[in-house]
Design an enzyme around this catalytic site. Structure first.
Site, mmCIF file in Angstrom:
data_model
loop_
_atom_site.group_PDB
_atom_site.id
_atom_site.type_symbol
_atom_site.label_atom_id
_atom_site.label_comp_id
_atom_site.label_asym_id
_atom_site.label_seq_id
_atom_site.Cartn_x
_atom_site.Cartn_y
_atom_site.Cartn_z
ATOM 1 N N HIS A 18 0.843 -1.205 0.000
ATOM 2 C CA HIS A 18 0.000 0.000 0.000
ATOM 3 C C HIS A 18 0.876 1.251 0.000
ATOM 4 O O HIS A 18 2.099 1.153 -0.062
ATOM 5 C CB HIS A 18 -0.988 -0.033 1.165
ATOM 6 C CG HIS A 18 -0.374 -0.130 2.535
ATOM 7 N ND1 HIS A 18 0.422 0.853 3.074
ATOM 8 C CD2 HIS A 18 -0.418 -1.120 3.464
ATOM 9 C CE1 HIS A 18 0.815 0.497 4.281
ATOM 10 N NE2 HIS A 18 0.338 -0.711 4.544
ATOM 11 N N HIS B 260 3.982 1.590 2.281
ATOM 12 C CA HIS B 260 5.203 0.904 1.844
ATOM 13 C C HIS B 260 5.897 1.707 0.749
ATOM 14 O O HIS B 260 7.117 1.854 0.732
ATOM 15 C CB HIS B 260 4.886 -0.490 1.297
ATOM 16 C CG HIS B 260 4.127 -1.357 2.247
ATOM 17 N ND1 HIS B 260 2.948 -1.987 1.922
ATOM 18 C CD2 HIS B 260 4.369 -1.691 3.539
ATOM 19 C CE1 HIS B 260 2.512 -2.668 2.956
ATOM 20 N NE2 HIS B 260 3.345 -2.505 3.953
ATOM 21 N N CYS C 221 2.916 -9.817 19.897
ATOM 22 C CA CYS C 221 1.951 -9.288 18.914
ATOM 23 C C CYS C 221 2.349 -9.807 17.536
ATOM 24 O O CYS C 221 3.439 -9.501 17.048
ATOM 25 C CB CYS C 221 1.945 -7.752 18.919
ATOM 26 S SG CYS C 221 0.998 -7.088 17.514
ATOM 27 N N CYS D 12 3.034 -7.062 14.864
ATOM 28 C CA CYS D 12 4.380 -6.461 14.958
ATOM 29 C C CYS D 12 5.465 -7.504 14.777
ATOM 30 O O CYS D 12 6.614 -7.174 14.551
ATOM 31 C CB CYS D 12 4.633 -5.841 16.327
ATOM 32 S SG CYS D 12 3.575 -4.498 16.802
ATOM 33 N N CYS E 7 -2.360 -3.926 21.265
ATOM 34 C CA CYS E 7 -1.272 -3.261 20.550
ATOM 35 C C CYS E 7 -1.878 -2.090 19.795
ATOM 36 O O CYS E 7 -2.805 -2.276 19.008
ATOM 37 C CB CYS E 7 -0.615 -4.236 19.567
ATOM 38 S SG CYS E 7 0.310 -3.392 18.281
ATOM 39 N N HIS F 130 -1.830 -2.389 15.844
ATOM 40 C CA HIS F 130 -2.612 -3.427 15.157
ATOM 41 C C HIS F 130 -3.977 -3.668 15.775
ATOM 42 O O HIS F 130 -4.737 -4.501 15.292
ATOM 43 C CB HIS F 130 -1.799 -4.732 15.087
ATOM 44 C CG HIS F 130 -0.549 -4.573 14.281
ATOM 45 N ND1 HIS F 130 0.662 -4.268 14.857
ATOM 46 C CD2 HIS F 130 -0.355 -4.598 12.949
ATOM 47 C CE1 HIS F 130 1.570 -4.136 13.897
ATOM 48 N NE2 HIS F 130 0.983 -4.328 12.740
ATOM 49 N N LYS G 71 -2.461 4.556 11.572
ATOM 50 C CA LYS G 71 -1.494 4.029 10.620
ATOM 51 C C LYS G 71 -2.210 3.108 9.651
ATOM 52 O O LYS G 71 -2.982 2.242 10.068
ATOM 53 C CB LYS G 71 -0.412 3.246 11.369
ATOM 54 C CG LYS G 71 0.664 2.720 10.452
ATOM 55 C CD LYS G 71 1.722 1.954 11.227
ATOM 56 C CE LYS G 71 2.623 1.217 10.254
ATOM 57 N NZ LYS G 71 3.023 -0.086 10.719
ATOM 58 N N LYS H 94 -3.544 -3.175 6.709
ATOM 59 C CA LYS H 94 -4.545 -4.078 6.191
ATOM 60 C C LYS H 94 -5.460 -4.552 7.312
ATOM 61 O O LYS H 94 -6.666 -4.675 7.135
ATOM 62 C CB LYS H 94 -3.845 -5.269 5.538
ATOM 63 C CG LYS H 94 -4.655 -5.728 4.383
ATOM 64 C CD LYS H 94 -4.036 -6.739 3.519
ATOM 65 C CE LYS H 94 -5.147 -7.231 2.620
ATOM 66 N NZ LYS H 94 -5.153 -8.658 2.444
HETATM 67 N N1 MSP Z 1 9.464 -6.677 7.742
HETATM 68 C C1 MSP Z 1 9.624 -5.616 8.662
HETATM 69 C C2 MSP Z 1 10.873 -4.830 8.369
HETATM 70 C C3 MSP Z 1 12.130 -5.621 8.390
HETATM 71 S S1 MSP Z 1 13.496 -4.679 7.946
HETATM 72 C C4 MSP Z 1 14.817 -5.554 8.411
HETATM 73 C C5 MSP Z 1 8.418 -4.667 8.555
HETATM 74 N N2 MSP Z 1 7.700 -4.743 7.447
HETATM 75 S S2 MSP Z 1 6.433 -3.835 7.116
HETATM 76 O O1 MSP Z 1 6.001 -4.257 5.830
HETATM 77 O O2 MSP Z 1 5.493 -3.931 8.174
HETATM 78 O O3 MSP Z 1 6.917 -2.366 7.106
HETATM 79 C C6 MSP Z 1 8.019 -2.008 6.343
HETATM 80 C C7 MSP Z 1 8.213 -0.516 6.269
HETATM 81 O O4 MSP Z 1 7.047 0.097 5.763
HETATM 82 C C8 MSP Z 1 8.489 0.140 7.616
HETATM 83 O O5 MSP Z 1 9.521 1.111 7.465
HETATM 84 C C9 MSP Z 1 7.212 0.816 7.949
HETATM 85 O O6 MSP Z 1 7.389 1.952 8.723
HETATM 86 C C10 MSP Z 1 6.735 1.191 6.566
HETATM 87 N N3 MSP Z 1 5.310 1.411 6.583
HETATM 88 C C11 MSP Z 1 4.320 0.478 6.675
HETATM 89 N N4 MSP Z 1 3.140 1.138 6.793
HETATM 90 C C12 MSP Z 1 3.367 2.473 6.790
HETATM 91 C C13 MSP Z 1 2.567 3.599 6.769
HETATM 92 N N5 MSP Z 1 1.260 3.531 6.882
HETATM 93 N N6 MSP Z 1 3.173 4.797 6.625
HETATM 94 C C14 MSP Z 1 4.517 4.930 6.400
HETATM 95 N N7 MSP Z 1 5.292 3.876 6.422
HETATM 96 C C15 MSP Z 1 4.781 2.659 6.761
HETATM 97 O O7 MSP Z 1 8.206 -3.908 9.486
#
Ligand code: MSP
Length: 467
Positions: free
Chosen positions: A19, A22, A127, A130, A144, A147, A295, A298
């Site tokens: 999304h 990411h 969690c 997380c 949490c 989530h 935040k 999904k």
């Molecule tokens: N898999 C772990 C990261 C491991 S790195 C060694 C993870 N994955 S994640 O898919 O949940 O998130 C990855 C990145 O996307 C994080 O930097 C997280 O902050 C970012 N984002 C996920 N959702 C976000 C928003 N809604 N807004 C901005 N960034 C966000 O954590």
């Protein structure tokens, strides 16, 4: 500037479609990588997916698929999205790739042999969202906050990584800026966390999670997904777990969201310290993209689809809107309405209109555009990395140019005072060329199109208005 620049993006969980949250991290990293490429450095931008762990095991099960089959599909979606968003990554790592697995196992064996890892019991609240153990104080009404889930109480035999013995050294490294954390308030937050409590040893394995890398010294346990994931920053460069490190290491910048700062500023550097590997130089932290105040996730069902954004605003429009949505480092609440308004105001009206006005008014006069200057100070963008401030600076120039056309009534000047009109057009064309150069890392296709428009002196609609 140095001659090499290694920038990493977090690897994304493959539990659902990508999304805009990411996309935010990865677009930002791509912009930084592009700025450094303009400076003729050897640049490496990493990308990848984080594919093990309970969350993915559960999601695959819900979808009636094998975890790897499930991971294959979603990992491909991320890869595909980076293509659509013009992300120039140098390598894409999947944590399920045999090379990564082998390196993780070698590294774990090494830590075990040197007694940085020991067998014990861990009790805590887990969690799954997380993929982390949380403390009572992290919870809001027992749930949490990220989530909106109640964590599961876990007590299990596991292997633990010694953290406490490295705590003082870690504090020193952060204080001396050997490991820099930006923006500064995140550094303060981490230092205060590290100074106010004893770091607990971390469980690096799970007994009842089958979807993970088996520990080389105990096949009944799999590697805790975060330990597996951190190593991607080395395996993506081709590291095989042995003593020789890839040339690009250490990372110059690791970009990450604030939700994953704590683990990146504690567990990750301590693993490296145990292994005698140099720490990354900088962690740059951004805030979250929120939707309806939370935040985007999904699990919460408040996701703004990146496909819709791409369809509506195009690649460069999407890249621009993401990076200019709010102050980097802080949270920003977005809605489709606000994104649409900003697109129309800044891109259709602001930039697009300025270019077509100048080019049209120049049709008869045919003043030639200069080349604009080189992007002289990429440091502007990189030293403190404020892409929103950088873009704001460009849009101020656009506003000034539009204002000048109004004040001087350029459309009348071209008829009444050709000399003055030529002077003003020359000035405006130079400014546009300059803008194209400044925009190159953020909106690469647009920058190219502006250059072509200026060269051919032929207007075209860069950003059609959207509803
Ligand atoms: N898999 C772990 C990261 C491991 S790195 C060694 C993870 N994955 S994640 O898919 O949940 O998130 C990855 C990145 O996307 C994080 O930097 C997280 O902050 C970012 N984002 C996920 N959702 C976000 C928003 N809604 N807004 C901005 N960034 C966000 O954590």
């Amino acid at each position: 500037m140095n001659d090499k620049f290694y920038i990493t993006t977090p690897i994304y969980y493959v539990n659902g479609r990508p999304h805009i949250g990411h996309a935010y991290t990865t677009v930002a990293a791509d912009v930084l990588a592009r700025v450094h490429r303009l400076g003729n450095e050897k640049v490496f931008l990493s990308a990848g997916t984080d594919e093990h762990g309970l969350k993915i095991q559960q999601k695959a099960q819900e979808a009636g698929k094998e975890p790897l089959e499930f991971a294959d599909e979603i990992s491909a979606q991320f890869k595909n999205l980076w293509g659509q968003l013009d992300i120039e990554y140098d390598s894409f790592i999947r944590t399920t790739s045999p090379k990564h697995i082998e390196a993780v196992q070698k590294m774990l064996q090494k830590l075990y042999d040197q007694k940085a890892i020991y067998k014990g019991i861990y009790r805590g609240l887990y969690c799954v969202g997380c993929e982390q153990f949380l403390h009572e104080k992290d919870l809001v009404e027992g749930r949490c906050p990220d989530h909106d889930q109640e964590p599961e109480a876990v007590e299990e035999e596991c292997y633990l990584l010694k953290m406490t013995e490295k705590q003082e050294e870690l504090i020193r490294k952060i204080e001396s800026k050997e490991l820099q954390i930006l923006p500064e308030r995140y550094e303060k937050e981490i230092l205060s966390f590290l100074k106010n409590q004893r770091l607990e040893d971390v469980s690096i394995s799970r007994k009842n999670v089958t979807w993970g890398i088996p520990l080389p010294f105990d096949n009944d346990q799999t590697t805790y997904v975060w330990i597996d994931a951190f190593l991607n920053y080395l395996t993506v460069l081709g590291w095989n777990g042995e003593d020789t490190l890839p040339d690009f290491w250490p990372a110059d910048i690791q970009l990450l969201g604030k939700d994953i700062l704590r683990v990146h500023a504690t567990i990750w550097p301590i693993i490296l310290m145990h292994l005698g590997i140099e720490l990354p130089k900088k962690l740059i932290v951004h805030g979250h993209i929120l939707s309806r105040g939370k935040k985007m996730s999904k699990t919460l069902g408040n996701v703004i689809s990146i496909d819709e954004m791409l369809e509506k605003f195009g690649v460069d429009g999407t890249r621009y809107l993401l990076l200019s949505a709010g102050t980097f480092g802080e949270d920003v609440d977005v809605t489709t309405e606000r994104l649409t308004e900003k697109y129309n105001a800044d891109l259709a009206n602001g930039l697009g209109n300025l270019i077509s006005r100048v080019v049209k008014l120049n049709e008869k006069l045919g003043v030639e555009a200069g080349d604009g200057a080189r992007l002289s100070e990429p440091e502007d963008l990189t030293s403190k990395f404020n892409p929103d401030v950088f873009l704001d600076g460009i849009w101020q120039k656009i506003a000034q140019a539009n204002k000048k056309i109004e004040e001087e009534k350029l459309w009348e000047l071209v008829k009444s005072n050709e000399t003055k009109a030529r002077e003003l057009i020359k000035e405006l064309l130079w400014l546009l060329a300059q803008i194209a150069i400044l925009l190159t890392p953020v909106m690469p296709q647009t920058a190219q199109r502006i250059k072509t428009i200026l060269k051919n002196n032929q207007a075209e609609i860069l950003f059609p208005r959207v509803k």
